[in-house]
Design an enzyme around this catalytic site. Structure first.
Site, PDB file in Angstrom:
ATOM      1  N   ARG A 199       0.826  -1.212   0.000  1.00 27.18           N
ATOM      2  CA  ARG A 199       0.000   0.000   0.000  1.00 27.18           C
ATOM      3  C   ARG A 199       0.862   1.266   0.000  1.00 27.18           C
ATOM      4  O   ARG A 199       0.570   2.206  -0.768  1.00 27.18           O
ATOM      5  CB  ARG A 199      -0.959  -0.024   1.188  1.00 27.18           C
ATOM      6  CG  ARG A 199      -2.083  -1.041   1.056  1.00 27.18           C
ATOM      7  CD  ARG A 199      -2.945  -1.071   2.311  1.00 27.18           C
ATOM      8  NE  ARG A 199      -2.166  -1.408   3.480  1.00 27.18           N
ATOM      9  CZ  ARG A 199      -2.561  -1.211   4.740  1.00 27.18           C
ATOM     10  NH1 ARG A 199      -3.732  -0.643   4.969  1.00 27.18           N
ATOM     11  NH2 ARG A 199      -1.796  -1.550   5.751  1.00 27.18           N
ATOM     12  N   ASN A 259      -6.588  -2.596   2.155  1.00 25.33           N
ATOM     13  CA  ASN A 259      -6.590  -4.052   2.237  1.00 25.33           C
ATOM     14  C   ASN A 259      -8.021  -4.561   2.276  1.00 25.33           C
ATOM     15  O   ASN A 259      -8.877  -3.976   2.941  1.00 25.33           O
ATOM     16  CB  ASN A 259      -5.877  -4.539   3.503  1.00 25.33           C
ATOM     17  CG  ASN A 259      -4.372  -4.379   3.413  1.00 25.33           C
ATOM     18  OD1 ASN A 259      -3.799  -4.335   2.329  1.00 25.33           O
ATOM     19  ND2 ASN A 259      -3.720  -4.290   4.566  1.00 25.33           N
TER      20      ASN A 259
END
Length: 814
Positions: free
Chosen positions: A31, A49
């Site tokens: 990320r 996520n």
């Protein structure tokens, strides 16, 4: 090429797109990587996520989408492993997404996930940090970043966010929080992020109960670690809490220290792994080919089993005799955490001991699970360890060391553990595959679970002959189902009707009201390799399963089976000739019993057997003869492993003390080492029986071979030559026998699966694979799974999935 910040209008309008990125993409800095990529490109959106995937939602022109996907794949973090990127238009994002780019929280509820990030050894940047005296993490033993450190062993549930890990107990200090929040920092969203001020700390407990605590400052743990090193150099045994559990450590250069550890742990001969500082030190102890070297320095940091180096035999002969008695192989590993790394650095810097080598064996009593809890280790190792090096970061999932057998150029996974487990596989199957929980084997137990085409193998759990391992099995499936968010549509298990795994499977199937699928042991062995190889469902292929024991489809003990797998079904083509097992299970532990049963079957009188065979006593042999004559507690078996045991018994192996093998496969491993030593020095001997008798077609009769080898040994042939002859003759006869079956069934593809614990024998595995290749048959061996019972659960899952799919298709047909 990445999308540019300024894009002309003729490239098309901005559109909402949702990209779902699957694979190993959580816990690896993915990320933060996406954040930096998108902000550099001036694109708005968010990344978050979702179960085991990463979702990227953005506003982008369709003409730029391919470039973005390409950059995601090419520039991903080193630990990431992207399996797939699925893009979908999402017009609603035009109204939802605000300007700028953010890392967002995870949605609820989450979808199913099979991808869980594994634990890895410290990266080069973190090692540099702990060696830099000006760095605030100087000598801090819990240093990590997005590219290294603990993952799976800390996770309570997905998504992989700090509140869902055991690191939730440690609030980050302002400096760590600043790193965690800074997209330009490599610790941006590193969930186990910590430092000496706010993170886990060490404690040293001595046998008298004295506790010593590390000071919460840079280098504050040095005093404890130096004391540990001094105690190790004095021959003491230290329990060290690592990443997935405890190790018992001692100085690997001191035979008396190793002997002390063996006596206390009641592990008299089983080989012990050795941890060294770096690859150069490892090469002083073992021979490393290219593949072995790559595994040794990999982020997974497994134990790598390699041939012992000649230099090691010269300088550490007495120690090697204690580390791996009767073997020519040795398991070596590098430091798997900053804590281990610091022990070796301090030994070199403070104690002038750059050649430190430490035994690192699992901290458990024989047959019990690996210890992970501080108090359990203090109590359970009270009569084994001299001191305990503890820390206060809770281990939520036990995960023993992974073991790679690299005795040949094609390494083989021997135990799935830390750094590799959970292990994900993509099945060559329809996307609608039902989910199956497979409960694995009685020995070397592990479990498997799939969600559609993705299957996951757990870490090594252990042998289910101990109640604590049965509890560990329960812990594993109970942790997995909510962690992966998968609801099984069936439960698969071994065909054997007895044992904890069979009882548990019946209970779960009844509780969940789902089918119970029992899979014959050797069919599952072969199916596991097919799953690993990506073999298409329903394509027929032959397989040879050689192992110690598995209950056959006919209720008999088997272990040398030639099968053809056709989808969820199989055809039995032939077996090794059966051997008597006087004493049943005792015969699998006492090679002299297998040898005596073999010789009695060949017609040798008890007096002749007494003359040539080492037995515990005349009375023991007399009782065995009666068992054999009357067929009492003397079952027959086709087991390949028992043929190895029979020859080992003829050669007088494992006749010390109680005439028992002290660990599973000891006799076969010693036989292999004896053969390899002979072949290394003398080359391959000429075959005594080059041609397999024409009468041997359905089954392969090894009695004539064992009789000839026994008589040659009694006539004075060296044991090493006998062992080498057995291996080369067995390969020749197996190859000829297999070719006859291929000739009888010309529709079979020219490929053969090799599966089962006997193929852990690198001589047998390599020589038979070479023989088959020379005769136009491709040998199929597992690439990622253990070839032993540790991979059996995947085979059970593979067969059960096909059975369910087949029955579902039949029910849906008009």
């Amino acid at each position: 090429m990445a999308p540019q910040r300024c894009q002309p209008d003729h490239l098309g309008p901005l559109q909402g797109w949702r990209l779902r990125i699957s694979g190993q993409v959580q816990g690896v800095g993915f990320r933060p990587f996406v954040y930096r990529l998108m902000t550099a490109a001036g694109l708005s959106g968010r990344v978050f996520n979702d179960a085991g995937t990463v979702v990227l939602e953005t506003l982008i022109r369709e003409s730029q989408l391919a470039g973005l996907i390409r950059d995601l794949q090419r520039q991903a973090p080193a630990l990431a492993n992207i399996r797939d990127i699925v893009s979908q238009q999402a017009p609603e994002l035009l109204d939802i997404l605000a300007p700028g780019f953010v890392i967002a929280g995870s949605p609820h509820p989450l979808g199913a996930s099979i991808d869980v990030t594994v634990d890895t050894a410290p990266c080069v940047d973190c090692i540099a940090d702990i060696r830099d005296v000006s760095n605030r993490r100087y000598h801090y033993p819990f240093t990590n970043c997005t590219q290294c450190g603990p993952r799976y062993t800390l996770i309570r549930q997905l998504p992989y966010d700090r509140p869902n890990t055991s690191m939730a107990a440690f609030a980050q200090c302002p400096a760590c929080l600043a790193e965690y929040s800074n997209p330009a920092d490599r610790r941006f969203h590193a969930q186990p992020n910590a430092c000496p001020v706010c993170g886990p700390q060490l404690t040293l407990v001595e046998r008298d109960g004295t506790e010593r605590f590390a000071q919460p400052e840079a280098g504050g743990s040095d005093a404890l670690l130096i004391r540990v090193l001094k105690q190790l150099r004095e021959g003491k045994v230290v329990a060290i809490k690592g990443v997935g559990g405890f190790h018992l450590a001692c100085d690997a250069r001191q035979p008396l220290a190793i002997q002390r550890l063996r006596q206390r742990k009641q592990r008299p001969t089983k080989p012990l792994a050795v941890m060294v500082a770096d690859a150069d030190q490892a090469r002083c102890w073992g021979h490393f080919n290219a593949a072995a070297s790559a595994w040794l320095v990999s982020p997974q940091a497994p134990v790598v089993v390699v041939p012992q180096a000649h230099a090691a035999r010269i300088f550490h002969t007495d120690a090697l005799n204690q580390l791996a008695p009767g073997l020519d192989a040795l398991g070596l590993m590098l430091p798997q955490s900053p804590l281990h790394r610091l022990l070796f650095d301090l030994a070199a810097q403070q104690l002038d001991d750059p050649d430190l080598a430490l035994v690192m064996t699992s901290a458990n009593r024989s047959g019990e699970p690996l210890m992970i809890d501080n108090q359990v280790a203090l109590d359970g190792l009270a009569d084994i360890a001299d001191l305990w090096l503890l820390h206060n970061r809770e281990i939520l999932v036990r995960n023993d060391d992974a073991v790679i057998n690299a005795m040949t150029s094609q390494p083989l996974l021997q135990r799935c553990g830390r750094g590799l487990a959970p292990l994900s596989l993509h099945l060559a199957a329809p996307a609608s595959l039902p989910s199956v929980l497979a409960l694995g084997s009685y020995l070397k137990n592990s479990i498997a679970l799939n969600h559609q085409q993705l299957a996951c193998l757990s870490q090594h759990i252990g042998d289910l002959d101990h109640p604590d391992n049965c509890r560990a099995l329960d812990d594993s499936w109970q942790h997995w189902l909510p962690l992966l968010n998968v609801k099984p549509a069936a439960v698969a298990t071994d065909l054997h009707p007895q044992g904890y795994g069979a009882d548990l499977a019946q209970q779960l199937a009844a509780q969940w009201q789902v089918p119970l699928v029992q899979v014959p042991h050797h069919q599952a062995h072969i199916a596991a390799v097919l799953a690993d190889q990506g073999w298409p469902f329903n394509d027929a292929v032959a397989g040879l399963a050689l192992d110690g024991f598995g209950l056959g489809w006919d209720g008999h003990s088997r272990g040398g089976e030639l099968l053809v797998l056709e989808g969820p079904e199989f055809r039995h083509l032939g077996s090794l000739a059966s051997l008597p097992q006087p004493g049943a299970d005792s015969a699998s532990r006492e090679p002299w019993r297998m040898a005596a049963g073999l010789l009695l079957t060949l017609g040798y009188a008890p007096a002749q057997i007494r003359q040539h065979l080492q037995v515990p006593s005349d009375m023991a042999l007399t009782m065995l003869e009666r068992q054999w004559q009357r067929g009492l507690n003397c079952p027959q078996t086709t087991s390949g492993g028992r043929w190895f045991d029979a020859l080992a018994g003829i050669l007088g192996m494992c006749t010390d003390q109680h005439f028992r093998q002290t660990y599973e496969g000891e006799a076969a491993m010693r036989l292999e080492s004896l053969a390899r030593d002979y072949l290394r020095e003398h080359g391959e001997p000429a075959l005594l029986l080059p041609h397999l008798p024409e009468s041997q077609s359905a089954n392969l009769d090894l009695y004539p071979l064992l009789q000839l080898l026994a008589e040659r040994y009694w006539a004075g042939m060296p044991a090493g030559q006998v062992a080498a002859l057995f291996h080369v003759q067995l390969v020749s006869w197996l190859g000829q026998w297999l070719l006859r079956h291929f000739d009888l069934d010309p529709l079979l593809p020219p490929a053969l699966v090799l599966a089962g614990g006997c193929f852990q024998n690198s001589l047998l595995r390599q020589q038979l694979a070479d023989w088959l290749e020379q005769h136009g048959i491709r040998a199929l061996l597992p690439r990622r799974l253990p070839v032993n019972d540790g991979g059996l659960a995947i085979g059970q899952l593979w067969v059960a999935s096909q059975r369910l799919q087949e029955s579902g298709n039949q029910q849906s047909d008009p």
